[in-house]
Design an enzyme around this catalytic site. Sequence first.
Site, PDB file in Angstrom:
ATOM      1  N   SER A  16     -21.513 -32.198  57.840  1.00 55.57           N
ATOM      2  CA  SER A  16     -20.768 -31.469  59.007  1.00 55.57           C
ATOM      3  C   SER A  16     -19.554 -32.593  59.500  1.00 55.57           C
ATOM      4  O   SER A  16     -18.904 -32.493  60.286  1.00 55.57           O
ATOM      5  CB  SER A  16     -21.660 -31.347  60.009  1.00 55.57           C
ATOM      6  OG  SER A  16     -22.526 -32.388  60.436  1.00 55.57           O
ATOM      7  N   SER A  17     -19.812 -33.937  58.728  1.00 61.32           N
ATOM      8  CA  SER A  17     -18.911 -35.108  59.048  1.00 61.32           C
ATOM      9  C   SER A  17     -18.712 -35.839  57.997  1.00 61.32           C
ATOM     10  O   SER A  17     -19.440 -35.914  56.967  1.00 61.32           O
ATOM     11  CB  SER A  17     -19.201 -35.688  60.286  1.00 61.32           C
ATOM     12  OG  SER A  17     -20.380 -36.387  60.192  1.00 61.32           O
ATOM     13  N   ILE A  19     -18.260 -38.361  54.838  1.00 60.64           N
ATOM     14  CA  ILE A  19     -18.130 -38.222  53.417  1.00 60.64           C
ATOM     15  C   ILE A  19     -18.527 -36.464  52.972  1.00 60.64           C
ATOM     16  O   ILE A  19     -18.181 -36.113  52.222  1.00 60.64           O
ATOM     17  CB  ILE A  19     -19.015 -39.211  52.648  1.00 60.64           C
ATOM     18  CG1 ILE A  19     -18.433 -40.580  52.934  1.00 60.64           C
ATOM     19  CG2 ILE A  19     -19.318 -38.931  51.420  1.00 60.64           C
ATOM     20  CD1 ILE A  19     -19.213 -41.718  52.320  1.00 60.64           C
ATOM     21  N   GLY A  20     -19.530 -36.210  53.811  1.00 64.81           N
ATOM     22  CA  GLY A  20     -20.159 -35.098  53.443  1.00 64.81           C
ATOM     23  C   GLY A  20     -19.117 -34.099  53.656  1.00 64.81           C
ATOM     24  O   GLY A  20     -19.109 -32.750  52.828  1.00 64.81           O
ATOM     25  N   TYR A 156     -31.172 -49.810  56.542  1.00 64.97           N
ATOM     26  CA  TYR A 156     -30.330 -49.191  55.881  1.00 64.97           C
ATOM     27  C   TYR A 156     -30.289 -49.667  54.371  1.00 64.97           C
ATOM     28  O   TYR A 156     -30.431 -49.106  53.389  1.00 64.97           O
ATOM     29  CB  TYR A 156     -28.973 -49.137  56.670  1.00 64.97           C
ATOM     30  CG  TYR A 156     -27.782 -48.192  55.888  1.00 64.97           C
ATOM     31  CD1 TYR A 156     -28.010 -46.925  56.174  1.00 64.97           C
ATOM     32  CD2 TYR A 156     -26.999 -48.588  55.020  1.00 64.97           C
ATOM     33  CE1 TYR A 156     -26.983 -45.727  55.588  1.00 64.97           C
ATOM     34  CE2 TYR A 156     -25.936 -47.725  54.705  1.00 64.97           C
ATOM     35  CZ  TYR A 156     -26.028 -46.558  54.802  1.00 64.97           C
ATOM     36  OH  TYR A 156     -25.070 -45.477  53.985  1.00 64.97           O
TER      37      TYR A 156
END
Length: 335
Positions: A16-17, A19-20, A156
């Site tokens: 929904s935002s 890179i995707g 991460y």
Amino acid sequence: MSEQQTSGVVIITGGSSGIGLSTAQLFAQKGWRVGLIARGIAALDAAAESLAADPASVATAIADVTDGAALRQAAATIIEALGPVDVWINNAGVSTFAHFTNMSDEEFRRVTDVVYMGTVNGTRVALEQMRPRNAGTIVNVCSAIGLRGTPLLSAYSGAKWAMRGFTEAVRAELIAERSRVHISVVYPPSVNTPFYSHATARIDGLPRPPPPVYQPELVADAIHFAATSRRRDVLVGGQTVQLGLLNAVAPALADRLLASFGPRSMTSSNQGIADARDENLFRPTSRVSSTHGPFDREARSRSVQLWATKNRPSLKSALTFGAAVCGLMVVGRPR
């Protein structure tokens, strides 16, 4: 999926935002039917609306990738609407910017669960669909940080390294069973997306990507290339290649360089960055996000390295031809 497939069904987590969404837009432009999975209904609706004039070519489903059962149901909803999945892209990610000792157990676990276990869950669901058909491609979106851990991003970094090792293990298993299902890993550099606005921060200043920064459309191009060429790994940007080489050849030097310059390059006091803050570690964002973050002025839209990666066979042929011509010239030169 054949190596030359140019359309089909793609499912993208974290679609929904950033890179995707940029990847979804590229696949839609190329004629693919696109399924998006994310946590927030408003963001999903806005993303779907931006993709295509034909509503039948897009489907969305709400799921947290840490919940395997919910992710499986989301996939079933999309597949019922669009058809069998040809490409599955594990892209969902969250982060906390903090020194390890300033990060809570809950924050560390949440980052690990979304980034690593989200990839594990997505891969499991994708394989359940692909293995019976003996066809399909899974693309795991890793990071340059998966080649070299970075200060302020211990959770991460660890999750991306885990993703890399997990992918290598599953890939070998698929090869051993002579499966035609393929798994690729894409390693983006610093990218201008809302990721940094969404990240939790326990630092002096605001999170920002260390330069050089690239636009998400470049990474979307790399993901599409990985999905359709069945390339094993796709690194994006000279920065990513250099970081991986540095860590392989001189890891102690990498330690010192990142200790000296890493934290300073990852923080900012820019008001525009402050205005875009909307943390999403434990909940969906309250705003509808776009593909870009607040770093458009400095972000690069081209990469010679990625161009060379995509055109490797042609470059190899050109170099071979050039070497042959040079050899003939040397041999034929009067003495």
